[in-house]
Design a protein around this motif. Structure first.
Motif, mmCIF file in Angstrom:
data_model
loop_
_atom_site.group_PDB
_atom_site.id
_atom_site.type_symbol
_atom_site.label_atom_id
_atom_site.label_comp_id
_atom_site.label_asym_id
_atom_site.label_seq_id
_atom_site.Cartn_x
_atom_site.Cartn_y
_atom_site.Cartn_z
ATOM 1 N N VAL A 26 -7.199 -0.327 -0.366
ATOM 2 C CA VAL A 26 -7.756 -1.443 -1.121
ATOM 3 C C VAL A 26 -7.259 -1.340 -2.554
ATOM 4 N N ASN A 27 -6.474 -2.291 -2.930
ATOM 5 C CA ASN A 27 -5.959 -2.358 -4.291
ATOM 6 C C ASN A 27 -6.372 -3.691 -4.873
ATOM 7 N N SER A 28 -7.428 -3.665 -5.655
ATOM 8 C CA SER A 28 -7.830 -4.921 -6.280
ATOM 9 C C SER A 28 -7.231 -4.981 -7.683
ATOM 10 N N PHE A 53 -10.771 -9.038 -2.911
ATOM 11 C CA PHE A 53 -9.542 -8.616 -2.249
ATOM 12 C C PHE A 53 -8.594 -9.763 -1.935
ATOM 13 N N GLU A 54 -9.093 -10.979 -1.745
ATOM 14 C CA GLU A 54 -8.177 -12.083 -1.443
ATOM 15 C C GLU A 54 -7.516 -12.640 -2.702
ATOM 16 N N ASN A 55 -8.060 -12.336 -3.871
ATOM 17 C CA ASN A 55 -7.467 -12.778 -5.138
ATOM 18 C C ASN A 55 -6.499 -11.711 -5.624
ATOM 19 N N ASP A 56 -5.212 -12.021 -5.601
ATOM 20 C CA ASP A 56 -4.204 -11.037 -5.952
ATOM 21 C C ASP A 56 -3.441 -11.366 -7.237
ATOM 22 N N HIS A 57 -3.923 -12.363 -7.969
ATOM 23 C CA HIS A 57 -3.287 -12.754 -9.226
ATOM 24 C C HIS A 57 -4.353 -13.017 -10.290
ATOM 25 N N THR A 79 -5.716 -16.739 -6.170
ATOM 26 C CA THR A 79 -4.821 -16.323 -5.089
ATOM 27 C C THR A 79 -3.354 -16.506 -5.455
ATOM 28 N N GLY A 80 -3.082 -16.954 -6.632
ATOM 29 C CA GLY A 80 -1.705 -17.109 -7.071
ATOM 30 C C GLY A 80 -1.311 -18.563 -7.160
ATOM 31 N N GLY A 81 -0.157 -18.782 -7.653
ATOM 32 C CA GLY A 81 0.340 -20.141 -7.818
ATOM 33 C C GLY A 81 1.632 -20.119 -8.599
ATOM 34 N N CYS A 99 0.536 -10.969 -11.920
ATOM 35 C CA CYS A 99 0.006 -10.102 -10.856
ATOM 36 C C CYS A 99 -0.124 -8.641 -11.245
ATOM 37 N N THR A 100 -0.376 -8.350 -12.514
ATOM 38 C CA THR A 100 -0.677 -6.973 -12.935
ATOM 39 C C THR A 100 -2.027 -6.966 -13.643
ATOM 40 N N ASP A 101 -2.645 -5.805 -13.717
ATOM 41 C CA ASP A 101 -3.972 -5.702 -14.327
ATOM 42 C C ASP A 101 -3.985 -6.238 -15.754
ATOM 43 N N ASN A 102 -4.973 -7.074 -16.041
ATOM 44 C CA ASN A 102 -5.230 -7.632 -17.374
ATOM 45 C C ASN A 102 -4.029 -8.343 -17.977
ATOM 46 N N CYS A 103 -3.198 -8.933 -17.147
ATOM 47 C CA CYS A 103 -2.027 -9.643 -17.661
ATOM 48 C C CYS A 103 -2.370 -11.022 -18.209
ATOM 49 N N ASN A 104 -3.598 -11.443 -18.027
ATOM 50 C CA ASN A 104 -3.962 -12.773 -18.505
ATOM 51 C C ASN A 104 -4.741 -12.679 -19.794
#
Length: 104
Positions: A26-28, A53-57, A79-81, A99-104
């Protein structure tokens, strides 16, 4: 006796291997999360949260009103886009995904 010990050791290793096969990794991702009502949302100085877990972005949505010079920002998990910016009348809208931690 040694063959019994060898069989028991082999059975033990086999059980361990089967256990590892059934363990899911599990990699959230962690994302900054805020709503436009948070005064720190524009700057990004907000806490991060673990995404489901379904949100990967992570995403950031920015609405820039040229008539009022007001910037409205949303940050959160998704979930990405596809990253895109577009003009809606005199206003600008951008949706940025990463798609990396705290990239937003």
């Amino acid at each position: 006796m040694t063959t019994t010990h060898q069989l028991m050791a082999a059975a033990f290793y086999l059980c361990g291997l089967l256990f590892l096969i059934h363990v899911d990794c599990v990699n959230s991702i962690r994302c900054k999360t805020c709503h436009y009502t948070n005064p720190n949302c524009n700057s990004g100085n907000v806490p991060d949260t673990d995404c489901c877990f379904e949100n990967d972005h992570c995403m950031i949505m920015i609405f820039n009103s040229s008539t009022s010079s007001q910037v409205t920002t949303f940050r959160g998990c998704t979930t990405g886009g596809r990253t895109k910016c577009m003009s809606i009348g005199p206003n600008m809208y951008c949706a940025i995904y990463c798609c990396t931690d705290n990239c937003n």
